[in-house]
Design a protein around this motif. Structure first.
Motif, PDB file in Angstrom:
ATOM      1  N   GLY A  28     -67.719   4.773  50.126  1.00 19.74           N
ATOM      2  CA  GLY A  28     -66.528   5.333  49.161  1.00 19.74           C
ATOM      3  C   GLY A  28     -65.463   4.399  49.030  1.00 19.74           C
ATOM      4  O   GLY A  28     -65.693   3.152  49.281  1.00 19.74           O
ATOM      5  N   ALA A  29     -64.338   4.906  49.215  1.00 23.22           N
ATOM      6  CA  ALA A  29     -63.125   4.115  48.734  1.00 23.22           C
ATOM      7  C   ALA A  29     -62.665   3.153  49.729  1.00 23.22           C
ATOM      8  O   ALA A  29     -62.299   2.054  49.517  1.00 23.22           O
ATOM      9  CB  ALA A  29     -61.962   5.204  48.684  1.00 23.22           C
ATOM     10  N   GLU A  32     -65.205   0.033  49.180  1.00 25.03           N
ATOM     11  CA  GLU A  32     -65.138  -0.317  47.639  1.00 25.03           C
ATOM     12  C   GLU A  32     -63.854  -0.640  47.084  1.00 25.03           C
ATOM     13  O   GLU A  32     -63.691  -1.813  46.608  1.00 25.03           O
ATOM     14  CB  GLU A  32     -65.955   0.867  46.849  1.00 25.03           C
ATOM     15  N   LEU A  33     -62.883   0.174  47.601  1.00 32.92           N
ATOM     16  CA  LEU A  33     -61.578  -0.438  47.142  1.00 32.92           C
ATOM     17  C   LEU A  33     -60.790  -1.201  47.826  1.00 32.92           C
ATOM     18  O   LEU A  33     -60.151  -1.787  47.232  1.00 32.92           O
ATOM     19  CB  LEU A  33     -60.735   0.849  46.819  1.00 32.92           C
TER      20      LEU A  33
END
Length: 134
Positions: A28-29, A32-33
Motif C-alpha cells: 500500500g501507501a 507505493e507513495l
C-alpha cells in the motif's frame, strides 16, 4: 480465511547491472507513495533477510509498535530466503511478486503471487556477484 496481520510485499527481479535483486516493503501507501522499500542482492543470507525486513522506515509496525502484537518476522525472513533461493537456483525465473503477504502474530499467508519466466539473461561475467569485504 487469511489471518489478520500486516500486509507486506516481497519481490525479486533481475536488474541488468546488478543481477537478481530482492525487494521488501509494506503493501500500500508506505511503499507505493513514499518509496519505503528495501533491496538486497541475491543470494541472500539469513543476516541479509533480517536486515532487509528491519531496514524499511515502517519496520516498527512489524515489531509491536505502540503496544500492538509483533508480527512473525522469523516466518517472513524464511519466506524472503526461499524467494532468494528460487531466483538463485532457477535463472529462468526473472520476476517474482508476492503481494500481499499477510504477516500475523503466528505465521503468514501469501494472498497473491505472480512469477514470470523467460530464457535466462546472458551473463558476460563469470562467478558470483558479491561485494568485497575489507
Amino acid at each position: 480465511m487469511a489471518p489478520r496481520g500486516i500486509d507486506t510485499v516481497v519481490r525479486a527481479s533481475i536488474d541488468a547491472a546488478a543481477g537478481a535483486v530482492l525487494s521488501f516493503g509494506l503493501a500500500g501507501a508506505p511503499s507505493e507513495l513514499l518509496g519505503d522499500t528495501a533491496h538486497r542482492l541475491v543470494p541472500a543470507t539469513d543476516r541479509d533477510a533480517a536486515e532487509l525486513i528491519r531496514s524499511i522506515r515502517a519496520a516498527p509496525l512489524l515489531f509491536g509498535w505502540r503496544g500492538s502484537a509483533p508480527a512473525d518476522t522469523p516466518a517472513l525472513e524464511e519466506l524472503v530466503l526461499r524467494v532468494s533461493r528460487l531466483v538463485d537456483d532457477h535463472p529462468e525465473v526473472v520476476s517474482v511478486a508476492l503481494e500481499p503477504v499477510v504477516v500475523a502474530t503466528h505465521g503468514l499467508a501469501v494472498l497473491g503471487a505472480s512469477i514470470r519466466l523467460a530464457p535466462p539473461p546472458a551473463r558476460n561475467d563469470l562467478g558470483p556477484r558479491r561485494l568485497p569485504s575489507y
